[in-house]
Every structure is written in C-alpha cells, then in structure tokens.
Design a protein around this motif. Structure first.
Motif, PDB file in Angstrom:
ATOM      1  N   THR A 235       0.261  -6.323   9.834  1.00 41.08           N
ATOM      2  CA  THR A 235       0.164  -5.279   8.821  1.00 41.08           C
ATOM      3  C   THR A 235       1.531  -4.612   8.755  1.00 41.08           C
ATOM      4  O   THR A 235       2.268  -4.550   9.745  1.00 41.08           O
ATOM      5  CB  THR A 235      -0.909  -4.228   9.163  1.00 41.08           C
ATOM      6  OG1 THR A 235      -0.619  -3.661  10.431  1.00 41.08           O
ATOM      7  CG2 THR A 235      -2.301  -4.853   9.172  1.00 41.08           C
TER       8      THR A 235
ATOM      9  N   THR B 263       3.737  -1.269   6.650  1.00 45.51           N
ATOM     10  CA  THR B 263       3.855  -0.186   5.684  1.00 45.51           C
ATOM     11  C   THR B 263       5.345   0.074   5.483  1.00 45.51           C
ATOM     12  O   THR B 263       6.157  -0.116   6.398  1.00 45.51           O
ATOM     13  CB  THR B 263       3.168   1.118   6.167  1.00 45.51           C
ATOM     14  OG1 THR B 263       3.745   1.523   7.397  1.00 45.51           O
ATOM     15  CG2 THR B 263       1.675   0.924   6.326  1.00 45.51           C
TER      16      THR B 263
ATOM     17  N   HIS C 221       4.704   3.814  -1.619  1.00 47.10           N
ATOM     18  CA  HIS C 221       4.728   3.055  -0.368  1.00 47.10           C
ATOM     19  C   HIS C 221       3.965   1.756  -0.543  1.00 47.10           C
ATOM     20  O   HIS C 221       3.136   1.627  -1.447  1.00 47.10           O
ATOM     21  CB  HIS C 221       4.182   3.880   0.799  1.00 47.10           C
ATOM     22  CG  HIS C 221       2.715   4.190   0.708  1.00 47.10           C
ATOM     23  ND1 HIS C 221       2.212   5.208  -0.054  1.00 47.10           N
ATOM     24  CD2 HIS C 221       1.654   3.588   1.282  1.00 47.10           C
ATOM     25  CE1 HIS C 221       0.891   5.226   0.050  1.00 47.10           C
ATOM     26  NE2 HIS C 221       0.527   4.253   0.853  1.00 47.10           N
ATOM     27  N   TYR C 222       4.304   0.788   0.290  1.00 48.48           N
ATOM     28  CA  TYR C 222       3.597  -0.486   0.343  1.00 48.48           C
ATOM     29  C   TYR C 222       2.650  -0.475   1.529  1.00 48.48           C
ATOM     30  O   TYR C 222       2.978   0.054   2.594  1.00 48.48           O
ATOM     31  CB  TYR C 222       4.554  -1.661   0.519  1.00 48.48           C
ATOM     32  CG  TYR C 222       5.354  -2.025  -0.692  1.00 48.48           C
ATOM     33  CD1 TYR C 222       4.742  -2.360  -1.888  1.00 48.48           C
ATOM     34  CD2 TYR C 222       6.743  -2.064  -0.627  1.00 48.48           C
ATOM     35  CE1 TYR C 222       5.484  -2.720  -2.994  1.00 48.48           C
ATOM     36  CE2 TYR C 222       7.492  -2.425  -1.730  1.00 48.48           C
ATOM     37  CZ  TYR C 222       6.863  -2.752  -2.911  1.00 48.48           C
ATOM     38  OH  TYR C 222       7.601  -3.105  -3.998  1.00 48.48           O
ATOM     39  N   GLU C 223       1.490  -1.064   1.342  1.00 49.75           N
ATOM     40  CA  GLU C 223       0.536  -1.341   2.410  1.00 49.75           C
ATOM     41  C   GLU C 223       0.277  -2.845   2.350  1.00 49.75           C
ATOM     42  O   GLU C 223      -0.327  -3.333   1.396  1.00 49.75           O
ATOM     43  CB  GLU C 223      -0.757  -0.562   2.182  1.00 49.75           C
ATOM     44  CG  GLU C 223      -0.564   0.939   2.187  1.00 49.75           C
ATOM     45  CD  GLU C 223      -1.801   1.707   1.748  1.00 49.75           C
ATOM     46  OE1 GLU C 223      -2.854   1.077   1.507  1.00 49.75           O
ATOM     47  OE2 GLU C 223      -1.699   2.931   1.639  1.00 49.75           O
ATOM     48  N   ASP C 224       0.790  -3.566   3.334  1.00 49.59           N
ATOM     49  CA  ASP C 224       0.755  -5.031   3.300  1.00 49.59           C
ATOM     50  C   ASP C 224      -0.080  -5.612   4.430  1.00 49.59           C
ATOM     51  O   ASP C 224      -0.130  -5.074   5.527  1.00 49.59           O
ATOM     52  CB  ASP C 224       2.169  -5.598   3.450  1.00 49.59           C
ATOM     53  CG  ASP C 224       3.110  -5.140   2.350  1.00 49.59           C
ATOM     54  OD1 ASP C 224       2.663  -5.023   1.194  1.00 49.59           O
ATOM     55  OD2 ASP C 224       4.294  -4.906   2.655  1.00 49.59           O
TER      56      ASP C 224
ATOM     57  N   ARG D 116      -2.044  -9.667   1.117  1.00 53.81           N
ATOM     58  CA  ARG D 116      -2.384  -8.575   0.185  1.00 53.81           C
ATOM     59  C   ARG D 116      -1.245  -7.562   0.201  1.00 53.81           C
ATOM     60  O   ARG D 116      -0.658  -7.284   1.240  1.00 53.81           O
ATOM     61  CB  ARG D 116      -3.666  -7.876   0.609  1.00 53.81           C
ATOM     62  CG  ARG D 116      -4.131  -6.834  -0.423  1.00 53.81           C
ATOM     63  CD  ARG D 116      -5.282  -6.011   0.060  1.00 53.81           C
ATOM     64  NE  ARG D 116      -4.709  -4.954   0.915  1.00 53.81           N
ATOM     65  CZ  ARG D 116      -5.385  -4.290   1.829  1.00 53.81           C
ATOM     66  NH1 ARG D 116      -6.638  -4.571   2.069  1.00 53.81           N
ATOM     67  NH2 ARG D 116      -4.803  -3.355   2.543  1.00 53.81           N
ATOM     68  N   ARG D 117      -0.946  -7.006  -0.969  1.00 57.22           N
ATOM     69  CA  ARG D 117       0.048  -5.930  -1.076  1.00 57.22           C
ATOM     70  C   ARG D 117      -0.475  -4.886  -2.053  1.00 57.22           C
ATOM     71  O   ARG D 117      -0.862  -5.206  -3.168  1.00 57.22           O
ATOM     72  CB  ARG D 117       1.398  -6.447  -1.560  1.00 57.22           C
ATOM     73  CG  ARG D 117       2.364  -5.313  -1.912  1.00 57.22           C
ATOM     74  CD  ARG D 117       3.766  -5.756  -2.087  1.00 57.22           C
ATOM     75  NE  ARG D 117       4.448  -5.586  -0.800  1.00 57.22           N
ATOM     76  CZ  ARG D 117       5.740  -5.723  -0.627  1.00 57.22           C
ATOM     77  NH1 ARG D 117       6.514  -6.055  -1.627  1.00 57.22           N
ATOM     78  NH2 ARG D 117       6.274  -5.532   0.566  1.00 57.22           N
ATOM     79  N   GLU D 118      -0.508  -3.647  -1.579  1.00 56.96           N
ATOM     80  CA  GLU D 118      -0.816  -2.529  -2.449  1.00 56.96           C
ATOM     81  C   GLU D 118       0.425  -1.655  -2.509  1.00 56.96           C
ATOM     82  O   GLU D 118       1.151  -1.540  -1.519  1.00 56.96           O
ATOM     83  CB  GLU D 118      -2.013  -1.746  -1.907  1.00 56.96           C
ATOM     84  CG  GLU D 118      -3.292  -2.581  -1.922  1.00 56.96           C
ATOM     85  CD  GLU D 118      -4.501  -1.787  -1.432  1.00 56.96           C
ATOM     86  OE1 GLU D 118      -4.411  -0.557  -1.266  1.00 56.96           O
ATOM     87  OE2 GLU D 118      -5.522  -2.435  -1.184  1.00 56.96           O
ATOM     88  N   ALA D 119       0.674  -1.042  -3.659  1.00 54.79           N
ATOM     89  CA  ALA D 119       1.900  -0.261  -3.848  1.00 54.79           C
ATOM     90  C   ALA D 119       1.601   1.067  -4.547  1.00 54.79           C
ATOM     91  O   ALA D 119       2.052   1.313  -5.664  1.00 54.79           O
ATOM     92  CB  ALA D 119       2.914  -1.073  -4.639  1.00 54.79           C
ATOM     93  N   PRO D 120       0.814   1.942  -3.900  1.00 57.29           N
ATOM     94  CA  PRO D 120       0.512   3.206  -4.555  1.00 57.29           C
ATOM     95  C   PRO D 120       1.756   4.078  -4.742  1.00 57.29           C
ATOM     96  O   PRO D 120       2.662   4.084  -3.916  1.00 57.29           O
ATOM     97  CB  PRO D 120      -0.479   3.891  -3.598  1.00 57.29           C
ATOM     98  CG  PRO D 120      -0.460   3.120  -2.333  1.00 57.29           C
ATOM     99  CD  PRO D 120       0.193   1.806  -2.596  1.00 57.29           C
TER     100      PRO D 120
END
Length: 69
Positions: free
Chosen positions: A20, A22, A43-46, A59-63
C-alpha cells in the motif's frame, strides 16, 4: 508543457507481493505572467501487487484536498 504534476511525501508499506502507498500530489499550472501557480493539491491511495517480479498498480484513488479557486 503548460502544467506540471509533482508527487511528494511518499509512504510505502510492503507485505510480501502486495503493498500500500500514500503520497501527496500537487498540480502546478503556468500563470498569466509565466509564473508557476499551484492549482490543486490532493493525495494518492494506492494498492500495488508484484507479478513476475514487477510491481503494478492494482488500485489508485486520487482524492483532491484543495481545489482550484
């Protein structure tokens, strides 16, 4: 180009073939007088996986934290 995407504050935790991560992203654009302007921050949460010795994003989220005004 007229923009730049910077990544900073990377924190990675590895557990076997999974990881994981961040990190903070900043989006810089060229201003009207050719100066850099900070447009957005988030930020990225990968989640990453290692397949055949190669790390890949699962998976990558980029809020976004601070949007452009």
């Amino acid at each position: 180009g007229n923009d730049c995407h910077l990544i900073s504050n990377v924190d990675i935790t590895v557990s076997g073939d999974r990881a994981t991560a961040t990190s903070t992203w900043s989006y810089i654009i060229r201003g009207p007088e050719d100066q850099p302007l900070l447009a957005k921050i988030g930020h990225y949460e990968d989640i990453l996986v290692r397949e055949d010795g190669v790390w890949r994003f699962l998976r990558r989220e980029a809020p976004m934290g601070i949007p452009a005004t």
